[in-house]
Each structure stands twice: as structure tokens, then as C-alpha cells.
Enzyme design. Structure first.
Site, PDB file in Angstrom:
ATOM      1  N   LYS A 198       0.835  -1.207   0.000  1.00 48.46           N
ATOM      2  CA  LYS A 198       0.000   0.000   0.000  1.00 48.46           C
ATOM      3  C   LYS A 198       0.868   1.255   0.000  1.00 48.46           C
ATOM      4  CE  LYS A 198      -3.705  -2.404   2.402  1.00 48.46           C
ATOM      5  NZ  LYS A 198      -4.289  -2.777   3.690  1.00 48.46           N
ATOM      6  N   GLN A 219      -4.197  -1.667   9.935  1.00 46.00           N
ATOM      7  CA  GLN A 219      -4.068  -2.999   9.343  1.00 46.00           C
ATOM      8  C   GLN A 219      -4.600  -4.071  10.304  1.00 46.00           C
ATOM      9  OE1 GLN A 219      -2.951  -3.632   6.121  1.00 46.00           O
ATOM     10  NE2 GLN A 219      -3.642  -5.718   6.532  1.00 46.00           N
ATOM     11  N   ASP A 266     -11.121   2.859   3.755  1.00 42.13           N
ATOM     12  CA  ASP A 266     -11.497   1.453   3.581  1.00 42.13           C
ATOM     13  C   ASP A 266     -13.017   1.315   3.421  1.00 42.13           C
ATOM     14  OD1 ASP A 266      -9.502  -0.437   3.417  1.00 42.13           O
ATOM     15  OD2 ASP A 266      -9.162  -0.532   5.583  1.00 42.13           O
TER      16      ASP A 266
END
Ligand code: NAP
Length: 302
Positions: A54, A98, A121
Site C-alpha cells: 500500500k 491494518q 477502507d
């Protein structure tokens, strides 16, 4: 019929190119770039590899990227403070924590602490609600479903009036992709059915799908005879079915398969995604798109 293979890597490269150009344009006009922070606790190799991918993509696109690598012993309170620090940081447009988090931390509490306007997200209840409401209310569609929709639309598959059947009802894939395809608007306007383990006749539903989206996590679940000739088949499943030695590195790597029997299905479908190399590359791409969108919302240019 041999299906057109929808390659995630090609769609990804095209979208990343578009994002990079937009980032450069915004930088020139407004003097700012998107900011993304990833928060990682511990040293789980899979999590490190996701976060690294990412951050690497964000860096390539010209984002301001911060990797917060913290000890697995960090307290829940300290993690919440860290999230709050980035909620208040004007240079940050997207915050990613995460998962999985260590057992002493309540995942939900942490994810719900992220400012919904930085929740790139798209899993915060506010963003789930925005997706349900639809239209302009949608800010950050969850990344894998948003990537699936991009693949369908960019392949030129007609979605308006199409029968879409989604296999799977998870909060990260099944429900949000069903919601996206149901929206009133371009790239959607579909008639959507969601099927799951309690569905009576899975085959009958799949057989009438113009667009069949399979996210069950069961290798070979969808049989070739369940596919309507010419249908668009999106295989989201990623299943480890064995191991092999990589020709490139000489190291052991997983053999992956989707939920659809690809070789047989490609002779019947009109469009199909492979596994690997199909939906997989789209998730990080859409995360970047959401982070850019977050900055555009802030600048009032979204
Ligand atoms: P999940 O949370 O385990 O949900 C699976 C869904 O499939 C459930 O709703 C389940 O039904 C349904 N299902 C399972 N077996 C079935 C069967 N035999 N018949 C009908 N329905 C069945 O999984 P997920 O997180 O959505 O992920 C699904 C797959 O997509 C996994 O292989 C995952 O690795 C992959 N995935 C890939 C990406 C990516 O490529 N970027 C991202 C996310 C997920 P019930 O609700 O009735 O149990």
C-alpha cells in the site's frame, strides 16, 4: 465461445495512471497531495507485506505516505490516541489500521474511532450507511467491491437492467457489491440477488445471471453448467489449494484458485476474471482512489 479475460493488472495500471495524473494536477493547482497513514501493530509477515504494498503504491503516485509501525504490545488507549492524532492531522486524508489487531485490542472500537471522512477502507458504520442511502451520499465504497464494479464497467458490460447474482453475503464483499450494483445510476441499475449457504437452489440462481459475482471462498463452487452463455463472471475467491516452487525465486509459493472452474467456465462465459490476476490487484488501487477522493472532498472538487 471463449471469454474475454478481464485482467485486473491492466485495469489497475489504467486507473493508477489516471490517479497519478490527477494528483499532479491537484498539486499544481492547490499545492497539496493526498496523505495516507497506515498503522501496523507487530510483525505478522502477511500484514507487513500488505502494508508495504500500500505504502509503495501511494509513494509511486506522489502521495504523502506515513507508515506507523508500532509494537504488538501497544495498548488500546495508545492506539486510539494515535488514530485521534491522525484524525486531527490536516495533511492526512486516509487512515488505515491494518487487521488483524492483537487480541487485547477491540478491532471495532478502533475502526469506529477513525474519522468517517478519512475512512478510506469504507468500513465505518457511517460509510456503510452512506452506501445504503446511495447516490451522492456515497463517499468511500469499500475497495474490493468498488474494484469489481470498475472491472465490469471498464469491460463495457451492460449493467442497467442486468440480472446480477452475488454468491456470498459478507460485509466486505457480498453485501457492498450487491449494494453498488443496485444503485440508481451509471455502472449499476441492476436487478440484484444475493445467495448464500441457506439458498435453496444455488445453481438455478447462478444460471440466470448476466453478471455472476462469486465471493464464497470455496474452490470450484460454481460449476461451468451454472453459467449462462455469454455471462460476465467475476471470481473474487482466493483459495490456497497447494504449494509449488516459484520458477522466478526458487521459493515455495501458494497455488491459488478461485471459486469458479476457470478453464471450463471461460468456454461458456462472455467475460471472466482469472485467479490470481483478476480482482486481487484492484483492492489497493481503489484504496488509492478513495484517498484521492477524500482530498478532493476536502478541497470541494469531488
Ligand atoms: P466470508 O466472510 O467467509 O463469506 C463467504 C460468503 O460465502 C458467506 O456469505 C457464505 O454464506 C457464502 N458461502 C460460503 N460457502 C458457500 C456455499 N457452498 N454456497 C453458497 N454460499 C456460500 O468471505 P469473504 O471475506 O466475503 O471472501 C470471500 C472470498 O473472496 C474469499 O476467498 C476471500 O479470500 C476472497 N477475497 C478476495 C479479495 C481480493 O481479491 N481483493 C478481497 C476480499 C475477499 P453464509 O453467510 O451463509 O455463511
Amino acid at each position: 465461445m471463449t471469454a474475454t479475460i478481464i485482467k485486473g493488472t491492466e485495469v489497475r495500471d489504467k486507473i493508477l495512471e489516471e490517479i497519478e495524473a490527477e494528483v499532479a494536477e491537484i498539486k499544481e493547482k492547490h499545492g497539496v497531495v493526498p496523505g495516507l497513514v497506515t498503522i501496523l501493530l507487530g510483525e505478522d509477515p502477511a500484514s507487513i507485506s500488505y502494508v508495504t504494498a500500500k505504502i509503495k503504491t501511494a509513494h509511486k503516485l506522489g502521495f504523502n505516505e506515513i507508515q506507523e509501525s508500532q509494537s504488538p504490545d501497544l495498548s488500546e488507549e495508545a492506539l486510539l490516541d494515535l488514530v485521534e492524532k491522525y484524525n486531527k492531522d490536516d495533511s492526512i486524508n486516509g487512515i488505515l489500521v491494518q487487521l488483524p489487531l492483537p487480541n487485547h485490542i477491540d478491532d471495532k472500537k478502533v475502526l469506529n474511532a477513525i474519522d468517517p471522512d478519512k475512512d478510506v477502507d469504507g468500513f465505518h458504520p457511517v460509510n456503510v450507511g452512506r452506501l445504503m442511502i446511495g447516490g451522492d451520499a456515497i463517499k468511500f465504497p469499500p475497495c474490493t467491491p468498488a474494484g469489481i464494479q470498475e472491472m465490469i464497467v471498464r469491460s463495457g458490460v451492460e449493467t442497467s437492467g442486468a440480472e446480477v447474482v452475488v454468491v456470498g453475503r459478507s460485509n466486505i464483499v457480498g453485501k457492498p457489491i450487491a449494494n453498488l450494483m443496485l444503485q440508481k445510476g451509471p455502472g449499476a441499475n441492476s436487478t440484484v440477488t444475493i445467495v448464500h449457504t441457506r439458498t435453496k437452489d444455488l445453481a438455478a440462481h447462478c444460471k440466470r445471471a448476466d453478471i455472476l459475482i462469486v465471493a464464497a471462498g470455496v474452490p470450484g463452487l460454481v460449476k461451468p453448467e451454472w453459467i449462462k452463455p455469454g455471462a460476465c463472471v467475476i471470481d473474487v475467491g482466493v483459495n490456497r489449494i497447494g504449494e509449488k516452487i516459484s520458477e522466478k525465486t526458487g521459493k515455495k509459493i501458494a497455488i491459488l484458485s478461485g471459486d469458479v472452474d476457470f478453464d471450463a467456465a471461460k468456454e461458456i462465459a462472455g467475460y471472466i476474471t482469472p485467479v490470481p490476476g483478476g480482482v486481487g490487484p484492484m483492492t489497493i488501487t481503489m484504496l488509492m482512489k478513495n484517498t484521492l477522493k477524500s482530498l478532493k472532498f476536502k478541497l470541494g472538487i469531488a
